[in-house]
Design a protein around this motif. Structure first.
Motif, PDB file in Angstrom:
ATOM      1  N   LEU A 106       0.748  -1.303   0.176  1.00  0.00           N
ATOM      2  CA  LEU A 106       0.043   0.082  -0.054  1.00  0.00           C
ATOM      3  C   LEU A 106       0.764   1.261  -0.151  1.00  0.00           C
ATOM      4  N   HIS A 107       1.879   1.291   0.830  1.00  0.00           N
ATOM      5  CA  HIS A 107       2.970   2.358   0.701  1.00  0.00           C
ATOM      6  C   HIS A 107       3.630   2.446  -0.703  1.00  0.00           C
ATOM      7  N   LEU A 108       3.936   1.482  -1.309  1.00  0.00           N
ATOM      8  CA  LEU A 108       4.495   1.413  -2.772  1.00  0.00           C
ATOM      9  C   LEU A 108       3.405   2.024  -3.542  1.00  0.00           C
ATOM     10  N   SER A 109       2.105   1.757  -3.193  1.00  0.00           N
ATOM     11  CA  SER A 109       1.008   2.117  -4.190  1.00  0.00           C
ATOM     12  C   SER A 109       1.270   3.672  -3.875  1.00  0.00           C
ATOM     13  N   ARG A 110       1.238   4.292  -2.952  1.00  0.00           N
ATOM     14  CA  ARG A 110       1.286   5.858  -2.826  1.00  0.00           C
ATOM     15  C   ARG A 110       2.682   6.360  -3.809  1.00  0.00           C
ATOM     16  N   LEU A 111       3.562   6.011  -3.606  1.00  0.00           N
ATOM     17  CA  LEU A 111       4.586   6.422  -4.398  1.00  0.00           C
ATOM     18  C   LEU A 111       4.577   6.260  -5.853  1.00  0.00           C
ATOM     19  N   LEU A 112       3.950   5.082  -6.350  1.00  0.00           N
ATOM     20  CA  LEU A 112       3.551   5.160  -7.778  1.00  0.00           C
ATOM     21  C   LEU A 112       2.504   6.202  -8.266  1.00  0.00           C
ATOM     22  N   ALA A 113       1.438   6.121  -7.467  1.00  0.00           N
ATOM     23  CA  ALA A 113       0.386   7.101  -7.744  1.00  0.00           C
ATOM     24  C   ALA A 113       0.750   8.484  -7.843  1.00  0.00           C
ATOM     25  N   ALA A 114       1.873   8.934  -6.897  1.00  0.00           N
ATOM     26  CA  ALA A 114       2.519  10.052  -6.991  1.00  0.00           C
ATOM     27  C   ALA A 114       3.086  10.422  -8.227  1.00  0.00           C
ATOM     28  N   ALA A 115       3.307   9.228  -9.231  1.00  0.00           N
ATOM     29  CA  ALA A 115       3.862   9.633 -10.324  1.00  0.00           C
ATOM     30  C   ALA A 115       2.997   9.602 -11.640  1.00  0.00           C
ATOM     31  N   ASN A 116       1.735   9.846 -11.169  1.00  0.00           N
ATOM     32  CA  ASN A 116       0.502  10.109 -12.101  1.00  0.00           C
ATOM     33  C   ASN A 116       0.390   8.647 -12.796  1.00  0.00           C
ATOM     34  N   LEU A 117       0.455   7.574 -12.045  1.00  0.00           N
ATOM     35  CA  LEU A 117       0.234   6.336 -12.548  1.00  0.00           C
ATOM     36  C   LEU A 117      -1.170   5.968 -11.844  1.00  0.00           C
ATOM     37  N   SER A 118      -2.084   5.276 -12.527  1.00  0.00           N
ATOM     38  CA  SER A 118      -3.335   4.706 -11.838  1.00  0.00           C
ATOM     39  C   SER A 118      -3.063   3.210 -11.287  1.00  0.00           C
ATOM     40  N   VAL A 119      -3.294   3.277  -9.976  1.00  0.00           N
ATOM     41  CA  VAL A 119      -2.783   1.917  -9.305  1.00  0.00           C
ATOM     42  C   VAL A 119      -4.083   1.387  -8.597  1.00  0.00           C
ATOM     43  N   TYR A 120      -4.226   0.193  -8.984  1.00  0.00           N
ATOM     44  CA  TYR A 120      -5.276  -0.698  -8.568  1.00  0.00           C
ATOM     45  C   TYR A 120      -4.750  -1.698  -7.532  1.00  0.00           C
ATOM     46  N   TYR A 121      -5.297  -1.758  -6.377  1.00  0.00           N
ATOM     47  CA  TYR A 121      -4.903  -2.562  -5.061  1.00  0.00           C
ATOM     48  C   TYR A 121      -6.020  -3.371  -4.820  1.00  0.00           C
ATOM     49  N   ILE A 122      -5.432  -4.507  -4.849  1.00  0.00           N
ATOM     50  CA  ILE A 122      -6.809  -5.688  -4.774  1.00  0.00           C
ATOM     51  C   ILE A 122      -6.455  -6.575  -3.766  1.00  0.00           C
ATOM     52  N   GLY A 123      -7.624  -7.302  -3.515  1.00  0.00           N
ATOM     53  CA  GLY A 123      -7.796  -8.249  -2.471  1.00  0.00           C
ATOM     54  C   GLY A 123      -9.117  -8.430  -2.128  1.00  0.00           C
ATOM     55  N   ALA A 124      -9.340  -9.422  -0.756  1.00  0.00           N
ATOM     56  CA  ALA A 124     -10.598  -9.893  -0.334  1.00  0.00           C
ATOM     57  C   ALA A 124     -10.912  -8.350   0.192  1.00  0.00           C
TER      58      ALA A 124
END
Length: 466
Positions: A29-47
């Motif tokens: 989830l923290h890595l998602s934040r870093l990549l989203a800061a680069a204008n990337l669409s991030v999809y974090y998935i799970g139950a």
């Protein structure tokens, strides 16, 4: 971290596939934040329950830049096979959290839904990048059916631990110059349960379709072992991307809970933070020994005393460990007990925190390193014994509570008292704290523009958006 990225990055989507256990959920989830800061669409998935858990517990996201990045993180919930949620066993001879096995195993049912989801995204994006936990290899093995998808394997452990495991599996051959410490590392005995090892067979048997490994680490912490992993192609991948630390490292606002307000009233470097993570369940006897040792040390303490997670943290009763009679009253001026989820990053980043008694999970370890806080190492299972060696003998930013060979013994109050005193009230502890502080500065500087970690992150983003 300064914002970065270009509008062109919007042509690439990133899909995060975490293992449903807190230390793994949190890192991705923290890595998602870093990549989203680069204008990337991030999809974090799970139950649904695990996505909710990750979102509820994340902290350190309190600046405006993070808020903007968070808006580009899309949480995708899937149904998994039903699973039981047994309580943790504090008296088990093996400390591995077997109560999580049903939830982890149920996540294997995400194989078809994830493949279908990535397939749908592939119609809307030029490239779909899937970053999956190495312990979720089974569910992503069909991604080669999606022509514009590429997968990257996230190794949730330190590079030091990963190389130690690789070296052990090769039969412990002659070590590379500079890696002699490997001979002092404990083996895998007592680290895992038979049930978990059975689960890993499914992951190891999955098709290997990833093109690189990702680590939550940086050259300042373990560049030597990162280089060895890449040079020897330990997993078969040609490239190793050290993109850490994933967690925020800038100054955090020390507000929002009673424990932080309590820390505000203490002297700098005067408090030892005691917390054994989300997968440790201690016996009543061990808790009494820790309490007695802390009390006799006369050092200030902030102790997070809560039971280990179940597979679904939102169901059923939670055991409330007992303290010795009168302990909280006697120590009310000396310490504080926290029985709920604690804001660990903020605690570690607080000026009053001078030490961290920890299980040495990699999530906690790198948070402590990045905040410049020395560790009292008390590993319980999994990668923790090897992380403890990295912290205490390689980086020399911590002290051991006991040798791993004595893991089945109760740690007495005298041992607890002595190690706390050594770190918090002795010259040896001051030297360790100085090294930890200096390493923390180097790690934080690596994340700014021109720093090694930031440069690696920029290069990774350029690579996946090429």
């Amino acid at each position: 971290m300064a914002p970065y990225g270009t509008p062109e990055n919007s042509q690439t989507a990133v899909v995060m596939v975490p293992l449903p256990a807190q230390g793994h959920l949190n890192q991705l989830l923290h890595l998602s934040r870093l990549l989203a800061a680069a204008n990337l669409s991030v999809y974090y998935i799970g139950a649904a329950t695990h996505v909710r858990q990750a979102r509820l517990r994340v902290h350190g996201w309190n600046d405006s830049g993070t808020a903007a990045a968070a808006a580009r993180i899309h949480f995708q919930e899937f149904e998994t096979a039903p699973f039981q949620t047994p309580p943790p066993n504090p008296n088990s001879s093996n400390k591995f959290p077997d109560q999580l096995i049903p939830a982890i195993t149920a996540a294997m049912s995400l194989r078809d839904p994830i493949t279908a989801f990535v397939g749908r995204l592939s119609a809307d994006f030029r490239r779909v990048v899937v970053i999956f936990d190495s312990l979720m290899s089974y569910v992503v093995q069909d991604l080669d059916s999606v022509s514009n998808a590429e997968a990257y394997c996230f190794r949730s452990v330190s590079a030091f631990t990963a190389y130690a495991i690789y070296w052990e599996r090769r039969g412990m051959p002659a070590v590379a110059p500079g890696a002699e410490i490997l001979r002092e590392i404990p083996g895998s005995d007592g680290c895992f349960s038979p049930e978990f090892l059975e689960y890993t067979k499914h992951q190891q048997g999955a098709k290997k379709i990833f093109c690189a490994d990702i680590y939550n680490s940086c050259n300042e912490i373990e560049g030597f072992f990162l280089d060895l992993l890449e040079k020897e192609k330990s997993t078969g991948a040609d490239k190793v991307w050290p993109l850490g630390p994933f967690n925020p490292v800038s100054k955090l606002e020390p507000a929002g809970s009673a424990c932080l307000e309590w820390l505000d009233r203490q002297e700098p470097d005067s408090v030892i933070f005691v917390s054994f993570g989300s997968t440790t369940s201690m016996s009543d006897e061990q808790i009494r020994e820790i309490a007695a040792g802390l009390e006799r040390s006369r050092q200030k303490f902030l102790w997070v005393l809560r039971d280990a997670d179940k597979g679904d943290i939102f169901t059923g009763d939670v055991r409330k460990p007992d303290l010795p009679q009168g302990f909280e009253e006697r120590t009310k001026k000396q310490g504080m007990i926290v029985r709920d989820w604690a804001p660990q990053l903020k605690i570690l980043g607080h000026l009053s925190t001078g030490g961290f008694m920890s299980h040495c999970g990699w999530n906690s370890s790198i948070e402590s390193i990045s905040m410049g806080v020395p560790i009292v190492a008390w590993p319980m299972h999994s990668d923790q014994p090897r992380n403890a060696v990295l912290l205490t003998k390689v980086l020399r930013v911590g002290l051991e509570v006991r040798d791993w060979s004595s893991r089945d013994d109760i740690v007495g109050s005298d041992t607890v008292e002595n190690v706390v005193m050594k770190l918090m009230a002795c010259e040896e502890g001051n030297k360790i704290r100085k090294r930890a502080r200096e390493l923390g500065i180097k790690v934080r500087e690596s994340t700014i523009v021109g720093g090694t970690s930031r440069t690696k992150m920029d290069a990774f983003i350029a690579h996946i958006t090429r």
